[in-house]
Design a protein around this motif. Structure first.
Motif, PDB file in Angstrom:
ATOM      1  N   LEU A  35       0.830  -1.207   0.000  1.00 50.74           N
ATOM      2  CA  LEU A  35       0.000   0.000   0.000  1.00 50.74           C
ATOM      3  C   LEU A  35       0.865   1.259   0.000  1.00 50.74           C
ATOM      4  O   LEU A  35       0.636   2.190  -0.773  1.00 50.74           O
ATOM      5  CB  LEU A  35      -0.938  -0.001   1.215  1.00 50.74           C
ATOM      6  CG  LEU A  35      -1.745   1.283   1.432  1.00 50.74           C
ATOM      7  CD1 LEU A  35      -2.686   1.547   0.254  1.00 50.74           C
ATOM      8  CD2 LEU A  35      -2.544   1.222   2.742  1.00 50.74           C
ATOM      9  N   ASP A  36       1.868   1.270   0.841  1.00 48.47           N
ATOM     10  CA  ASP A  36       2.764   2.435   0.919  1.00 48.47           C
ATOM     11  C   ASP A  36       3.468   2.671  -0.422  1.00 48.47           C
ATOM     12  O   ASP A  36       3.551   3.804  -0.901  1.00 48.47           O
ATOM     13  CB  ASP A  36       3.793   2.224   2.034  1.00 48.47           C
ATOM     14  CG  ASP A  36       4.710   3.423   2.182  1.00 48.47           C
ATOM     15  OD1 ASP A  36       5.673   3.544   1.393  1.00 48.47           O
ATOM     16  OD2 ASP A  36       4.465   4.277   3.064  1.00 48.47           O
ATOM     17  N   LEU A  37       3.948   1.595  -1.037  1.00 42.77           N
ATOM     18  CA  LEU A  37       4.676   1.734  -2.299  1.00 42.77           C
ATOM     19  C   LEU A  37       3.733   2.158  -3.427  1.00 42.77           C
ATOM     20  O   LEU A  37       4.120   2.922  -4.317  1.00 42.77           O
ATOM     21  CB  LEU A  37       5.409   0.433  -2.636  1.00 42.77           C
ATOM     22  CG  LEU A  37       6.377  -0.047  -1.535  1.00 42.77           C
ATOM     23  CD1 LEU A  37       7.013  -1.373  -1.909  1.00 42.77           C
ATOM     24  CD2 LEU A  37       7.448   0.998  -1.245  1.00 42.77           C
ATOM     25  N   ALA A  38       2.488   1.695  -3.357  1.00 47.23           N
ATOM     26  CA  ALA A  38       1.488   2.121  -4.349  1.00 47.23           C
ATOM     27  C   ALA A  38       1.210   3.609  -4.192  1.00 47.23           C
ATOM     28  O   ALA A  38       1.075   4.339  -5.181  1.00 47.23           O
ATOM     29  CB  ALA A  38       0.204   1.311  -4.182  1.00 47.23           C
ATOM     30  N   LYS A  39       1.152   4.080  -2.951  1.00 47.22           N
ATOM     31  CA  LYS A  39       0.932   5.513  -2.710  1.00 47.22           C
ATOM     32  C   LYS A  39       2.091   6.343  -3.245  1.00 47.22           C
ATOM     33  O   LYS A  39       1.924   7.505  -3.603  1.00 47.22           O
ATOM     34  CB  LYS A  39       0.774   5.784  -1.210  1.00 47.22           C
ATOM     35  CG  LYS A  39      -0.586   5.378  -0.666  1.00 47.22           C
ATOM     36  CD  LYS A  39      -0.656   5.682   0.824  1.00 47.22           C
ATOM     37  CE  LYS A  39      -2.031   5.341   1.396  1.00 47.22           C
ATOM     38  NZ  LYS A  39      -1.986   5.319   2.886  1.00 47.22           N
ATOM     39  N   ARG A  40       3.273   5.740  -3.298  1.00 43.47           N
ATOM     40  CA  ARG A  40       4.430   6.445  -3.850  1.00 43.47           C
ATOM     41  C   ARG A  40       4.479   6.374  -5.371  1.00 43.47           C
ATOM     42  O   ARG A  40       5.444   6.800  -5.993  1.00 43.47           O
ATOM     43  CB  ARG A  40       5.725   5.848  -3.276  1.00 43.47           C
ATOM     44  CG  ARG A  40       5.932   6.129  -1.797  1.00 43.47           C
ATOM     45  CD  ARG A  40       7.089   5.311  -1.255  1.00 43.47           C
ATOM     46  NE  ARG A  40       7.144   5.361   0.194  1.00 43.47           N
ATOM     47  CZ  ARG A  40       7.874   6.233   0.906  1.00 43.47           C
ATOM     48  NH1 ARG A  40       8.634   7.099   0.285  1.00 43.47           N
ATOM     49  NH2 ARG A  40       7.850   6.212   2.222  1.00 43.47           N
ATOM     50  N   GLY A  41       3.472   5.736  -5.959  1.00 40.67           N
ATOM     51  CA  GLY A  41       3.362   5.734  -7.414  1.00 40.67           C
ATOM     52  C   GLY A  41       3.988   4.543  -8.117  1.00 40.67           C
ATOM     53  O   GLY A  41       4.036   4.490  -9.346  1.00 40.67           O
ATOM     54  N   ALA A  42       4.459   3.564  -7.362  1.00 43.77           N
ATOM     55  CA  ALA A  42       5.101   2.401  -7.997  1.00 43.77           C
ATOM     56  C   ALA A  42       4.072   1.507  -8.683  1.00 43.77           C
ATOM     57  O   ALA A  42       2.890   1.524  -8.341  1.00 43.77           O
ATOM     58  CB  ALA A  42       5.856   1.586  -6.953  1.00 43.77           C
ATOM     59  N   ARG A  43       4.557   0.746  -9.631  1.00 41.16           N
ATOM     60  CA  ARG A  43       3.768  -0.363 -10.166  1.00 41.16           C
ATOM     61  C   ARG A  43       4.054  -1.538  -9.240  1.00 41.16           C
ATOM     62  O   ARG A  43       5.210  -1.958  -9.112  1.00 41.16           O
ATOM     63  CB  ARG A  43       4.230  -0.654 -11.593  1.00 41.16           C
ATOM     64  CG  ARG A  43       3.463  -1.731 -12.301  1.00 41.16           C
ATOM     65  CD  ARG A  43       3.883  -1.773 -13.768  1.00 41.16           C
ATOM     66  NE  ARG A  43       3.299  -2.901 -14.480  1.00 41.16           N
ATOM     67  CZ  ARG A  43       2.071  -2.887 -15.015  1.00 41.16           C
ATOM     68  NH1 ARG A  43       1.328  -1.818 -14.940  1.00 41.16           N
ATOM     69  NH2 ARG A  43       1.598  -3.956 -15.647  1.00 41.16           N
ATOM     70  N   VAL A  44       3.027  -2.040  -8.571  1.00 40.34           N
ATOM     71  CA  VAL A  44       3.250  -3.035  -7.519  1.00 40.34           C
ATOM     72  C   VAL A  44       2.642  -4.378  -7.913  1.00 40.34           C
ATOM     73  O   VAL A  44       1.446  -4.470  -8.220  1.00 40.34           O
ATOM     74  CB  VAL A  44       2.645  -2.577  -6.165  1.00 40.34           C
ATOM     75  CG1 VAL A  44       3.024  -3.552  -5.061  1.00 40.34           C
ATOM     76  CG2 VAL A  44       3.117  -1.173  -5.797  1.00 40.34           C
ATOM     77  N   ILE A  45       3.491  -5.407  -7.926  1.00 39.91           N
ATOM     78  CA  ILE A  45       3.024  -6.759  -8.232  1.00 39.91           C
ATOM     79  C   ILE A  45       2.860  -7.516  -6.925  1.00 39.91           C
ATOM     80  O   ILE A  45       3.825  -7.711  -6.171  1.00 39.91           O
ATOM     81  CB  ILE A  45       4.047  -7.527  -9.109  1.00 39.91           C
ATOM     82  CG1 ILE A  45       4.552  -6.675 -10.276  1.00 39.91           C
ATOM     83  CG2 ILE A  45       3.465  -8.857  -9.585  1.00 39.91           C
ATOM     84  CD1 ILE A  45       3.557  -6.331 -11.330  1.00 39.91           C
TER      85      ILE A  45
END
Ligand SMILES: NC(=O)c1ccc[n+]([C@@H]2O[C@H](COP(=O)([O-])OP(=O)(O)OC[C@H]3O[C@@H](n4cnc5c(N)ncnc54)[C@H](OP(=O)(O)O)[C@@H]3O)[C@@H](O)[C@H]2O)c1
Ligand SMILES: *[C@@H]1O[C@H](CO)[C@@H](O)[C@H](O)[C@H]1NC(C)=O
Length: 315
Positions: free
Chosen positions: A54-64
């Motif tokens: 969730l945190d990495l998604a909030k930072r705009g990453a493409r998260v698998i």
């Protein structure tokens, strides 16, 4: 009456002290954005992995989200997309207990995703049953599956500007040891002092793996870190017996941190700039920490690497 007030006040003060020192984790302060970067988080459908994703998604990453249960994982994808407003959150199937599944995950990923910036080896389990070949399921899932996964994705990580591998280990590694039978590539027996033993052993493997990986990565732009998330109240206790849960759950509610706090050190090792010279080291509370003596044993790390290569069939 006064005594009770003093006692109550004392207990409250003690809890506040414990809360601020143990339960709450220092937050990762980096506000680095990850737009355009791709991150894999294993076991991201719940617990620390989900909070991290969730945190990495909030930072705009493409998260698998690399998970074994499609239904749970898709529910997590939905939650994370909704809360982060980032639609580049995807599920890909991965069951770390099966080397075949690891290989097919890597194949699918490498075919469909052009880049990989960070691999977060977070999935883990405790107190499982022995698997049929006699190796503990903790060894196979927590260590061996992630070992193969990392090897298969390494070339793609090397193509990133500054690739990273983050391995979620544990303080439990301090009670771990590597059985000589494991090192000779034959089965280990679950005869330790408790069913918790194979978990500790697998977490020591995580530490040794990270250490040797850093050696292998010298001269590349990929760095790696092992992490202790703290004592976190998650589903990790799911395999406890009923009476164990009865004792554990109320204590954990009071004294363990939540998944968001538990994800901070993993997030730190994913985004903090300028820690590359600490590649191979172990982090807790968003700072570097010394590991146990066995965790610093380079010969042991090398041996574990070699036997792991043989066990996954790439030596
Ligand atoms: N909680 C703590 O206090 C604590 C302390 C130190 C270290 N850690 C470490 O932190 C990591 C995350 O644990 P957690 O506390 O967040 O536990 P959790 O809530 O139980 O989450 C573990 C995750 O791993 C996944 N997983 C288990 N077996 C798998 C397999 N064969 N293939 C793919 N995924 C699998 C689970 O998937 P399913 O939901 O499908 O089972 C789940 O997503 C673990 O490596 C753990 O050892 C936790
Ligand atoms: C590592 O990154 C630096 C700076 O971006 C670059 O000059 C160098 O060629 C890279 N090294 C490798 C081995 O990719």
């Amino acid at each position: 009456m006064v005594t009770w007030v003093v006692l109550g006040g004392g207990l409250l003060a003690l809890y506040v002290l414990i809360y601020y020192n143990l339960v709450r984790c220092p937050k990762c302060r980096s506000s680095l954005k990850l737009t355009g970067k791709t991150v894999i988080v294993t076991g991201a459908n719940t617990g620390i992995g989900k909070a991290c994703a969730l945190d990495l998604a909030k930072r705009g990453a493409r998260v698998i989200l690399a998970c074994r249960d499609k239904v749970k994982a898709e529910a997590a994808v939905y939650d994370i997309r909704k809360e982060s407003g980032n639609n580049e959150v995807l599920f890909m199937h991965l069951d770390l207990e099966s080397l075949e599944s690891v290989r097919s995950f890597a194949e699918t990923f490498l075919k469909s995703e052009p880049r990989l910036d960070v691999l977060i080896n977070n999935a883990g389990l405790a107190r499982g049953k022995m698997s049929s070949d006699g190796f503990s399921i903790e060894f196979r899932v927590n260590h061996l599956g992630h070992f193969l996964l990392t090897i298969l994705l390494l070339d793609r990580l090397k193509q990133a500007k500054a690739g990273r591998v983050v391995v979620v280990a544990s303080e439990a590694h301090r009670w771990g040891s590597i059985d000589s039978r494991v090192l000779s590539g034959v089965a280990t027996k679950n005869t330790g002092w408790s069913t918790f033993r194979p978990y500790c052993d697998s977490k020591l493997c995580n530490i040794l793996f990270t250490r040797e990986l850093a050696n292998k990565l010298e001269g590349t732009n990929v760095s790696c870190y092992a992490v202790h998330p703290g004592c976190v109240f998650t589903d990790l206790s799911r395999n406890m017996k009923f009476w164990q849960k009865l004792l554990f759950v109320p204590l954990a509610k009071l004294f363990f941190r939540d998944a968001e706090n538990g994800a901070q050190t993993t997030i730190y090792c994913t985004v903090q700039e300028g820690i590359e010279m600490l590649s191979g080291r172990y982090f807790s509370e968003c700072q570097v920490k010394e590991v146990s003596a066995s965790g610093r044993d380079d010969a042991l790390a090398k041996k574990l690497w070699e036997v792991s290569e043989r066990l996954v069939g790439i030596a």
